[in-house]
Design an enzyme around this catalytic site. Structure first.
Site, mmCIF file in Angstrom:
data_model
loop_
_atom_site.group_PDB
_atom_site.id
_atom_site.type_symbol
_atom_site.label_atom_id
_atom_site.label_comp_id
_atom_site.label_asym_id
_atom_site.label_seq_id
_atom_site.Cartn_x
_atom_site.Cartn_y
_atom_site.Cartn_z
ATOM 1 N N ASP A 67 0.948 -1.095 0.062
ATOM 2 C CA ASP A 67 -0.009 0.145 0.081
ATOM 3 C C ASP A 67 0.970 1.230 0.025
ATOM 4 O OD1 ASP A 67 0.967 -0.310 2.790
ATOM 5 O OD2 ASP A 67 -0.958 -0.778 3.465
ATOM 6 N N ASN A 136 -7.221 -3.021 14.598
ATOM 7 C CA ASN A 136 -8.704 -3.300 13.970
ATOM 8 C C ASN A 136 -8.589 -4.278 12.979
ATOM 9 O OD1 ASN A 136 -7.506 -2.132 11.703
ATOM 10 N ND2 ASN A 136 -8.742 -0.483 11.611
ATOM 11 N N HIS A 138 -6.836 -4.761 10.354
ATOM 12 C CA HIS A 138 -6.564 -4.528 8.862
ATOM 13 C C HIS A 138 -5.280 -5.334 8.404
ATOM 14 C CE1 HIS A 138 -4.309 -0.420 9.627
ATOM 15 N NE2 HIS A 138 -3.305 -1.542 9.708
ATOM 16 N N GLU A 143 -9.457 -1.748 5.682
ATOM 17 C CA GLU A 143 -9.854 -1.613 6.985
ATOM 18 C C GLU A 143 -11.011 -2.482 7.112
ATOM 19 O OE1 GLU A 143 -8.137 -0.006 8.657
ATOM 20 O OE2 GLU A 143 -7.849 2.065 8.210
HETATM 21 P P1 PGA Z 1 2.451 -1.917 13.071
HETATM 22 O O1 PGA Z 1 1.279 -1.603 11.778
HETATM 23 O O2 PGA Z 1 3.363 -2.805 12.572
HETATM 24 O O3 PGA Z 1 3.158 -0.479 12.942
HETATM 25 O O4 PGA Z 1 1.726 -2.141 14.014
HETATM 26 C C1 PGA Z 1 0.866 -2.604 11.344
HETATM 27 C C2 PGA Z 1 -0.365 -2.580 10.169
HETATM 28 O O5 PGA Z 1 -1.098 -1.538 10.540
HETATM 29 O O6 PGA Z 1 -0.475 -3.206 9.407
#
Ligand code: PGA
Length: 267
Positions: A67, A136, A138, A143
């Site tokens: 992304d 959450n 995702h 999302e």
């Molecule tokens: P993080 O993010 O590794 O910074 O916790 C993970 C994500 O949002 O995919």
């Protein structure tokens, strides 16, 4: 779904990196799916060490990132392209022209998403996809409520994700609320999927992913449908799982089987 529970974040990084190294050694021209966020950083450090120790070369590797924020250019310090250069690409022998990150500054983002999908297809698909997971649940920027069959497209970020990522932006800096992300359907087409999660703040997302129903409200739960998905987590991220002992036993059995076949263990 294979669930590997390890002591801490260092072991998670080593285990994840070893899977990628093994993949690249088996197929030097592997197509990697890569991720940003805090979690993959330690795994990228392990990959850089493996490259420096001449254990692996990225010279024939191609990569696609999951992304990118919409509305910021490649060279913006908070772009995921900048992140990948800084955390991995600048330190290994990968040819940057073989690395793809969705174009956050595309004039026509909708068309750019279709082009991204086509590029993945034209490379023969992704051999191994790395994922982090949001609180959450995702994956990429898919999302909750994302269609389980979704393809690369523009997504609106939830307030929770915006707040979680605010730490990377200065107070008065523009923080994108939109992103281009591979879809869940795109991710599910990768031959292997490796999800890394560490820390207690991921425990709920992990229990929903592994034990919950498959639902668009928990995007990572779609991995239950994948034939080769490996979830690598530390004890803290595993803390809410009901069947931890079973997963540990399964890992020991796999370990025995691999050793009996002459395979060297990862950690
Ligand atoms: P993080 O993010 O590794 O910074 O916790 C993970 C994500 O949002 O995919």
């Amino acid at each position: 779904m294979k669930v590997v529970i390890l002591k801490d974040a260092t072991e998670v990084a080593k285990y994840g990196a070893a899977i990628f190294v093994k993949q690249i050694k088996r197929k030097p021209s592997s197509v990697l799916g890569l991720a940003t966020g805090s979690t993959p950083v330690a795994m990228y450090e392990e990959l850089i060490s493996a490259y420096k120790n001449k254990d692996v070369s990225f010279s024939e590797v191609k990569s696609f990132n999951l992304d990118e924020y919409l509305g910021i250019a490649d060279d913006h310090p908070q772009s995921y392209r900048s992140f990948m250069n800084k955390e991995l690409f600048d330190h290994v022998d990968i040819d940057k022209s073989n690395t793809e990150v969705p174009p956050g500054d595309a004039e026509n983002p909708i068309e750019a998403c279709d082009i991204y999908e086509r590029k993945i297809f034209d490379c023969g698909g992704i051999d191994i996809q790395l994922l982090g997971i949001g609180r959450n649940a995702h994956i990429g920027f898919n999302e909750p409520s994302s269609s389980l069959g979704s393809r690369t497209r523009v997504k609106t970020l939830t307030q929770e994700t915006i707040d979680d990522n605010a730490r990377f932006f200065a107070k008065d800096e523009f923080q994108p609320h939109l992103a281009i992300t591979m879809g869940i359907g795109t991710i599910l087409e990768s031959k292997t999927v490796v999800l890394l999660a560490t820390g207690e703040n991921k425990a709920q997302a992990i229990v929903d992913t592994v034990q919950g129903p498959v639902t668009a409200h928990c995007p990572a739960s779609a991995l239950q449908l994948h034939r080769d998905a490996i979830v690598i987590i530390d004890e803290a991220a595993a803390s809410l799982l009901k069947n931890k002992d079973f997963f540990k036993k399964m890992e020991q059995e796999n370990m025995r089987l691999e050793e009996s076949l002459g395979n060297k263990r990862i950690v």
